[in-house]
Enzyme design. Structure first.
Site, PDB file in Angstrom:
ATOM      1  N   THR A 282       0.892  -1.132  -0.065  1.00 51.57           N
ATOM      2  CA  THR A 282      -0.038   0.075  -0.194  1.00 51.57           C
ATOM      3  C   THR A 282       0.840   1.166  -0.110  1.00 51.57           C
ATOM      4  O   THR A 282       0.702   2.391  -0.538  1.00 51.57           O
ATOM      5  CB  THR A 282      -1.010  -0.169   1.410  1.00 51.57           C
TER       6      THR A 282
ATOM      7  N   THR B   2       1.788  -4.175   4.083  1.00 49.95           N
ATOM      8  CA  THR B   2       1.710  -4.332   5.826  1.00 49.95           C
ATOM      9  C   THR B   2       1.208  -5.732   5.940  1.00 49.95           C
ATOM     10  O   THR B   2       1.441  -6.305   7.197  1.00 49.95           O
ATOM     11  CB  THR B   2       0.634  -3.436   6.412  1.00 49.95           C
TER      12      THR B   2
HETATM   13  C1  SIN Z   1       0.092  -5.400   1.116  1.00 51.06           C
HETATM   14  O1  SIN Z   1       0.310  -5.880   2.342  1.00 51.06           O
HETATM   15  O2  SIN Z   1       0.868  -5.355   0.261  1.00 51.06           O
HETATM   16  C2  SIN Z   1      -1.271  -4.519   1.210  1.00 51.06           C
HETATM   17  C3  SIN Z   1      -1.912  -4.065   2.374  1.00 51.06           C
HETATM   18  C4  SIN Z   1      -0.924  -3.092   2.837  1.00 51.06           C
HETATM   19  O3  SIN Z   1       0.281  -2.667   2.651  1.00 51.06           O
HETATM   20  O4  SIN Z   1      -1.422  -2.268   3.729  1.00 51.06           O
END
Ligand code: SIN
Length: 325
Positions: free
Chosen positions: A27, A106
């Site tokens: 993200t 995340t």
């Molecule tokens: C991911 O984990 O690539 C998407 C979600 C995020 O980064 O919060």
């Protein structure tokens, strides 16, 4: 892009560090059709050279940039970990590189952090960071997190694999995503964060754990030469849990199972019986807990291996590495 050097017009007198920024997607590099859109988006679309132009202040280091991957971290797998670890190793071996920063999604950040902590023989800091808001959002949190990560990677107390999000610094061993949406989505359980950014100053609560003391390192060369990482699956205990999933997995030739038990790792009778049968058939079984906090206390005579304070997802990685060893 490999090894592009970003010049932020700081004079060289101000720069004592050279940090490799190895972007992987997430993200933090995600965009949607509009700044108001949050749910429908693409992770990892913003390239690392663009990402670093959004930093809210000049970084305290010369940055060397590499786009290692552009994935949504829910799709991270063994091949991604091996590639990322090899690129980390490449940069860490360069004497002028003083640390690494890894922008990452995340969702599986804690797994990548733990994997790297088990395979990178380094005292140089390797800092994972992330964002809960898209790069295209009205007020993205990624630029601040990325700057914090660069600051952390240049801090003399920082060593080994760390994670920073929303000003909190976590060890690879303890870090866990604990919230689906809030900006401070990560915690370190009962241990608490290692350090916190406060008014742009880094306040350490504890020393960084030594990876060498915590758990043995695995030679990356050995892992990289493996034809395939062993297949380890997680099965969860819950009210009414049967052993059917375990029995089906054994049929598919699974190499290891992590049982995410209830509470102190407890398992329904049916699930426990299926796991004992799996073990008798040559499958390694490790007992963890589905609880977010606390360790599974080892008990004498437990037929299953202890997860030694690791969450189920990290116990899975530990078992995969152990099966290779
Ligand atoms: C991911 O984990 O690539 C998407 C979600 C995020 O980064 O919060």
């Amino acid at each position: 892009m490999l090894g592009a050097v970003q010049d932020f017009s700081l004079t060289m007198q101000h720069i004592r560090n050279t940090i490799g920024v190895l972007a992987t997607g997430g993200t933090i590099a995600g965009t949607a059709g509009s700044a108001a859109e949050e749910a429908d988006y693409w992770a990892g679309t913003v390239a690392v050279d663009q990402l670093v132009t959004t930093l809210p202040a000049p970084p305290p280091a010369l940055l060397v940039l590499e786009q290692v991957a552009q994935i949504d971290s829910k799709d991270a797998d063994g091949a991604f970990w091996l590639h990322l670890a090899a690129r980390c190793r490449h940069w860490l071996d360069q004497s002028e590189i003083t640390g690494l920063v890894i922008p990452h999604g995340t969702d599986t950040l804690e797994e990548t952090a733990y994997f790297l902590s088990r395979v990178l023989p380094t005292t140089k800091p390797v800092v994972l960071t992330c964002a809960m808001r898209l790069a295209s959002a009205h007020a993205p949190d990624g630029p601040r997190n990325l700057l914090d990560a660069i600051h952390l990677a240049t801090d003399p107390h920082a060593t080994g694999v760390l994670a920073v999000c929303a000003g909190d610094v976590h060890s690879a061993f303890n870090v866990q995503k604990v919230h689906t949406s809030r900006l401070n989505a990560f915690a370190s359980g009962d241990a608490g964060p290692l350090a916190q950014f406060s008014d742009r100053r880094l306040i350490w609560q504890r020393n960084c754990p030594s990876a060498l003391i915590q758990q043995p390192l695995f030679a990356l060369e050995k892992i990289a030469s493996a034809v395939q990482l062993p297949r380890v699956e997680i099965v969860m205990n819950h009210a009414g849990a049967t052993g059917l999933v375990v029995r089906a997995l054994v049929q598919t030739g699974v190499h290891g199972l992590v049982a995410a038990g209830t509470g102190n790792g407890t398992l329904s009778r049916a699930l426990e019986a299926a796991l004992i049968d799996a073990q008798a058939a040559g499958v390694r079984v490790m007992r963890a807990s589905r609880c977010a906090l606390g360790d599974v206390r080892p008990s004498a005579g437990d037929p299953f291996e202890p997860s030694l304070g690791l969450s189920a997802v990290k116990a899975r990685i530990a078992l995969m590495l152990d099966l290779l060893g």
